[in-house]
Every structure is written in structure tokens, then in C-alpha cells.
Write a protein that holds these residues in place. Structure first.
Motif, mmCIF file in Angstrom:
data_model
loop_
_atom_site.group_PDB
_atom_site.id
_atom_site.type_symbol
_atom_site.label_atom_id
_atom_site.label_comp_id
_atom_site.label_asym_id
_atom_site.label_seq_id
_atom_site.Cartn_x
_atom_site.Cartn_y
_atom_site.Cartn_z
ATOM 1 N N THR A 31 0.854 -1.179 0.000
ATOM 2 C CA THR A 31 0.000 0.000 0.000
ATOM 3 C C THR A 31 0.894 1.233 0.000
ATOM 4 O O THR A 31 2.095 1.150 0.285
ATOM 5 C CB THR A 31 -0.917 0.031 1.239
ATOM 6 N N ALA A 32 0.332 2.373 -0.299
ATOM 7 C CA ALA A 32 1.115 3.608 -0.393
ATOM 8 C C ALA A 32 1.772 3.981 0.934
ATOM 9 O O ALA A 32 2.868 4.538 0.943
ATOM 10 C CB ALA A 32 0.241 4.752 -0.884
ATOM 11 N N GLU A 33 1.126 3.675 2.045
ATOM 12 C CA GLU A 33 1.649 4.097 3.338
ATOM 13 C C GLU A 33 2.296 2.965 4.139
ATOM 14 O O GLU A 33 2.708 3.171 5.279
ATOM 15 C CB GLU A 33 0.554 4.779 4.159
ATOM 16 N N GLN A 34 2.408 1.793 3.569
ATOM 17 C CA GLN A 34 3.033 0.660 4.253
ATOM 18 C C GLN A 34 4.534 0.892 4.415
ATOM 19 O O GLN A 34 5.208 1.358 3.499
ATOM 20 C CB GLN A 34 2.791 -0.610 3.448
ATOM 21 N N SER A 35 5.052 0.541 5.570
ATOM 22 C CA SER A 35 6.474 0.720 5.853
ATOM 23 C C SER A 35 7.314 -0.230 5.008
ATOM 24 O O SER A 35 7.131 -1.442 5.052
ATOM 25 C CB SER A 35 6.751 0.463 7.337
ATOM 26 N N LEU A 36 8.254 0.334 4.258
ATOM 27 C CA LEU A 36 9.163 -0.481 3.456
ATOM 28 C C LEU A 36 10.220 -1.138 4.336
ATOM 29 O O LEU A 36 10.734 -2.199 4.005
ATOM 30 C CB LEU A 36 9.828 0.375 2.379
ATOM 31 N N LEU A 37 10.534 -0.511 5.453
ATOM 32 C CA LEU A 37 11.513 -1.075 6.384
ATOM 33 C C LEU A 37 10.898 -2.221 7.175
ATOM 34 O O LEU A 37 11.472 -3.308 7.252
ATOM 35 C CB LEU A 37 12.043 0.017 7.313
ATOM 36 N N GLU A 38 9.735 -2.001 7.767
ATOM 37 C CA GLU A 38 9.084 -3.037 8.564
ATOM 38 C C GLU A 38 8.650 -4.235 7.734
ATOM 39 O O GLU A 38 8.639 -5.361 8.219
ATOM 40 C CB GLU A 38 7.876 -2.465 9.311
ATOM 41 N N SER A 39 8.302 -4.003 6.465
ATOM 42 C CA SER A 39 7.867 -5.108 5.606
ATOM 43 C C SER A 39 9.044 -5.889 5.045
ATOM 44 O O SER A 39 8.852 -6.906 4.379
ATOM 45 C CB SER A 39 6.991 -4.583 4.469
#
Length: 87
Positions: A25-33
Motif C-alpha cells: 500500500t502507499a503508506e506501508q512501511s518499506l523497512l518493517e515489511s
């Protein structure tokens, strides 16, 4: 011409295999994912500079600017506006 978001999504899919495992999603964390790690951040910043003709200052490499597709789009838009560049 592709939008900034489309270009960022394409880069993430082509460069980071984890990005293909889920629809980000647009606001999903790229680091946490798990899409980005520290080396990935450096790779991304280098690509942003080259792709969008911007200069990323060290102090700008913070989660508010880079930890999500939406954050990246807003960051690139603001840097390009600051430099007087348009799509």
C-alpha cells in the motif's frame, strides 16, 4: 509517461524481491515489511537522484521521507518543486 509512484513501484519490484511478495500500500512501511534494509536505502537514494534529477541530502534520509511509497512520492515531488522541475 509514468507517474512518480509508478516509477518507484517498478524500481522496488525490479530491485527488491520482497516487494513482489505482497501488494504494497502507499503508506506501508518499506523497512518493517522487509523490502528495504540499510543497503537498500542507499541503493534507493542513488536511484532517486539519478531517476528524478534531485539531490538527496544526508539529513533528509529519514523515515518521514523514505519509509513508504507515499512518503517517497511526496519527497520526490517536494524536491523537484524546490528545484523548479516538473514532470
Amino acid at each position: 509517461m509514468q507517474s512518480i509512484e509508478q516509477r518507484v513501484r517498478k524500481f522496488l519490484r525490479e530491485t527488491f524481491p520482497v516487494a513482489n511478495e505482497t501488494e504494497l500500500t502507499a503508506e506501508q512501511s518499506l523497512l518493517e515489511s522487509g523490502v528495504l534494509d540499510s543497503i537498500g536505502v542507499l541503493n534507493l537514494m542513488t536511484w532517486l537522484e539519478r531517476e528524478f534529477a534531485i539531490y538527496v541530502e544526508d539529513h533528509e534520509v529519514v523515515p518521514e521521507n523514505i519509509d513508504g511509497i507515499g512518503a517517497l512520492v511526496r519527497y520526490v515531488e517536494s524536491k523537484r518543486a524546490e528545484a523548479g522541475l516538473t514532470e
